[in-house]
Design an enzyme around this catalytic site. Structure first.
Site, mmCIF file in Angstrom:
data_model
loop_
_atom_site.group_PDB
_atom_site.id
_atom_site.type_symbol
_atom_site.label_atom_id
_atom_site.label_comp_id
_atom_site.label_asym_id
_atom_site.label_seq_id
_atom_site.Cartn_x
_atom_site.Cartn_y
_atom_site.Cartn_z
ATOM 1 N N GLY A 22 9.459 41.948 -2.209
ATOM 2 C CA GLY A 22 10.296 40.925 -1.608
ATOM 3 C C GLY A 22 10.212 39.600 -2.344
ATOM 4 O O GLY A 22 9.500 39.448 -3.343
ATOM 5 N N LEU A 48 6.104 48.565 6.987
ATOM 6 C CA LEU A 48 5.396 47.852 8.044
ATOM 7 C C LEU A 48 5.814 48.278 9.443
ATOM 8 O O LEU A 48 5.175 47.889 10.421
ATOM 9 C CB LEU A 48 5.593 46.349 7.868
ATOM 10 C CG LEU A 48 4.863 45.734 6.667
ATOM 11 C CD1 LEU A 48 5.189 44.254 6.545
ATOM 12 C CD2 LEU A 48 3.367 45.935 6.773
ATOM 13 N N TYR A 72 10.139 41.101 8.773
ATOM 14 C CA TYR A 72 11.535 41.241 9.168
ATOM 15 C C TYR A 72 12.106 39.829 9.222
ATOM 16 O O TYR A 72 11.750 39.026 10.100
ATOM 17 C CB TYR A 72 11.629 41.923 10.535
ATOM 18 C CG TYR A 72 13.042 42.225 10.979
ATOM 19 C CD1 TYR A 72 13.585 43.490 10.784
ATOM 20 C CD2 TYR A 72 13.834 41.251 11.583
ATOM 21 C CE1 TYR A 72 14.888 43.780 11.200
ATOM 22 C CE2 TYR A 72 15.124 41.526 11.994
ATOM 23 C CZ TYR A 72 15.647 42.788 11.801
ATOM 24 O OH TYR A 72 16.932 43.065 12.189
ATOM 25 N N THR A 73 12.966 39.478 8.275
ATOM 26 C CA THR A 73 13.414 38.091 8.122
ATOM 27 C C THR A 73 14.888 37.880 8.448
ATOM 28 O O THR A 73 15.407 36.777 8.252
ATOM 29 C CB THR A 73 13.147 37.607 6.691
ATOM 30 O OG1 THR A 73 13.829 38.466 5.763
ATOM 31 C CG2 THR A 73 11.653 37.621 6.384
ATOM 32 N N TYR A 110 1.688 35.161 6.585
ATOM 33 C CA TYR A 110 2.643 34.054 6.498
ATOM 34 C C TYR A 110 3.495 34.005 7.758
ATOM 35 O O TYR A 110 3.992 35.028 8.225
ATOM 36 C CB TYR A 110 3.532 34.208 5.259
ATOM 37 C CG TYR A 110 2.713 34.232 3.991
ATOM 38 C CD1 TYR A 110 2.393 33.052 3.322
ATOM 39 C CD2 TYR A 110 2.206 35.435 3.506
ATOM 40 C CE1 TYR A 110 1.593 33.080 2.181
ATOM 41 C CE2 TYR A 110 1.407 35.465 2.372
ATOM 42 C CZ TYR A 110 1.107 34.285 1.723
ATOM 43 O OH TYR A 110 0.297 34.315 0.605
ATOM 44 N N TYR A 136 13.377 36.347 16.501
ATOM 45 C CA TYR A 136 12.608 36.263 15.254
ATOM 46 C C TYR A 136 11.404 35.333 15.418
ATOM 47 O O TYR A 136 10.271 35.704 15.076
ATOM 48 C CB TYR A 136 13.506 35.760 14.135
ATOM 49 C CG TYR A 136 12.753 35.372 12.883
ATOM 50 C CD1 TYR A 136 12.230 36.338 12.036
ATOM 51 C CD2 TYR A 136 12.560 34.019 12.555
ATOM 52 C CE1 TYR A 136 11.524 35.973 10.892
ATOM 53 C CE2 TYR A 136 11.865 33.651 11.423
ATOM 54 C CZ TYR A 136 11.350 34.636 10.590
ATOM 55 O OH TYR A 136 10.639 34.271 9.468
ATOM 56 N N LYS A 140 7.371 36.338 15.196
ATOM 57 C CA LYS A 140 6.436 35.725 14.259
ATOM 58 C C LYS A 140 5.252 35.085 14.996
ATOM 59 O O LYS A 140 4.101 35.164 14.535
ATOM 60 C CB LYS A 140 7.150 34.696 13.397
ATOM 61 C CG LYS A 140 8.185 35.286 12.450
ATOM 62 C CD LYS A 140 7.574 36.251 11.438
ATOM 63 C CE LYS A 140 6.731 35.554 10.401
ATOM 64 N NZ LYS A 140 6.227 36.483 9.351
ATOM 65 N N TRP A 161 12.011 27.081 5.201
ATOM 66 C CA TRP A 161 13.121 26.930 4.262
ATOM 67 C C TRP A 161 12.766 27.474 2.871
ATOM 68 O O TRP A 161 12.936 26.798 1.845
ATOM 69 C CB TRP A 161 13.543 25.459 4.193
ATOM 70 C CG TRP A 161 14.116 24.908 5.457
ATOM 71 C CD1 TRP A 161 13.943 25.392 6.728
ATOM 72 C CD2 TRP A 161 14.962 23.753 5.585
ATOM 73 N NE1 TRP A 161 14.611 24.612 7.633
ATOM 74 C CE2 TRP A 161 15.248 23.598 6.970
ATOM 75 C CE3 TRP A 161 15.482 22.842 4.678
ATOM 76 C CZ2 TRP A 161 16.050 22.564 7.444
ATOM 77 C CZ3 TRP A 161 16.278 21.815 5.165
ATOM 78 C CH2 TRP A 161 16.560 21.683 6.530
#
Length: 313
Positions: A22, A48, A72-73, A110, A136, A140, A161
């Site tokens: 990624g 994952l 998962y973004t 992260y 999301y 997280k 960002w």
């Protein structure tokens, strides 16, 4: 909360990077390859969403450090896929941390500014109350909690960002749109600090190097890691266009034709925090480092795009 223990000089085990293909993972492989024996796995090897693959991978490698670059973004898509977002962003980090603890190793994870609601008027501190606005963000935050509950040696780096040469991100979207569109409408009521993945990777490598080589390590916990300074998405977009124009890239849009709009006008499925600013004082003190202004990373990546002609692809 468990603190990290220094390792004797010369005793360096493997560093396992999960999510290695990624945007962040590619940069981590670059930086961590200079620090120790690197084992990099992508979703084809270690999905994952699969507890079985996670456990099998870690137990096969037996790493001293696990760095979780996966996640998962898809922020808007998570609104309709909460189970998958939770599996990847919450359950998986907890499982990785449990495996790290069993090996007596370190877990690096992260997270994101999306754990906050953005209502604070100043930059967020690590111990400020969390209140995610989206699926999301909730996933997280649950990942942070899962890692902390295991009580393994760990660092959780919250950032915001993020952009880089790989993958999809705002910088690349604006740079490409500017070549074909004569006007752009960009959100102006959300503020943050564009942060290059190279910065995340280099700071991670510095901290891991000190851990592996017996230097006094940072205590376990959450740390905010972003570039310095701040802007809004509209100002960010203008800077991108102005920088490309100055480099001689032919563009259809002019900076003055980038129009500011409110986030409500954009109509995203998931709500975003209006304030994404993160106070990095804790991290800077712990590592005794300075962090660059956001423009430095943006300008460097744009120069690499232009010089490598990747922008035109």
């Amino acid at each position: 909360m468990r603190d990290l223990e220094s390792r004797p000089d010369g005793e360096t085990g493997a560093i396992l990077v999960v999510g290695a293909h990624g945007q962040l993972g590619v940069e981590l492989c670059r930086s961590l390859s200079l620090v120790g024996r690197l084992v990099a796995v992508g979703r084809d090897t270690c999905d994952l969403a699969s507890a079985e693959q996670i456990v099998a991978t870690v137990r096969s490698v037996k790493p001293q450090v696990i760095v979780n670059a996966g996640g998962y973004t898809a922020v808007d898509a998570a609104e309709t896929s909460p189970e998958l977002a939770h599996a990847v962003n919450a359950a998986a980090p907890g499982l990785l941390a449990a495996e790290a603890k069993a090996l007596g190793g370190l877990m690096v994870h992260y997270s994101t500014d999306y754990v906050f609601d953005g209502a604070k008027a100043s930059p967020y501190l690590e111990d400020d109350a969390t209140a995610p606005l989206s699926v999301y963000g909730r996933s997280k935050l649950d990942g942070e909690i899962a890692v902390q509950n295991v009580d393994a040696a760990h660092w959780i780096f919250r950032t915001s960002w993020v952009f880089g040469l790989q993958g999809g991100n705002f910088l690349k979207s604006i740079a490409r749109a500017a070549r074909s569109r004569t006007s752009l409408s960009v959100v102006a009521d959300q503020v943050g600090a564009p942060t290059p993945v190279s910065l995340l990777a280099d700071v991670t490598a510095l901290a891991v190097h000190r851990y592996l080589n017996g230097a006094s390590p940072m205590p376990s916990g959450v740390y905010h890691l972003t570039a310095q300074g701040e802007t809004n998405w509209h100002g960010y977009a203008r800077h991108i266009v102005e920088t490309l124009a100055a480099a001689g890239v032919p563009l259809a849009v002019k900076p003055e034709d980038i129009l500011p709009i409110a986030a409500a006008e954009y109509g995203s499925a998931a709500a975003r925090p209006a304030n994404s600013r993160l106070d990095t004082s804790k991290l800077r003190a712990a590592l005794n480092i300075d962090l660059p202004d956001w423009r430095e990373g943006v300008d460097r990546v744009l120069a690499e795009f232009v010089e490598g002609r990747r922008l035109l692809g």
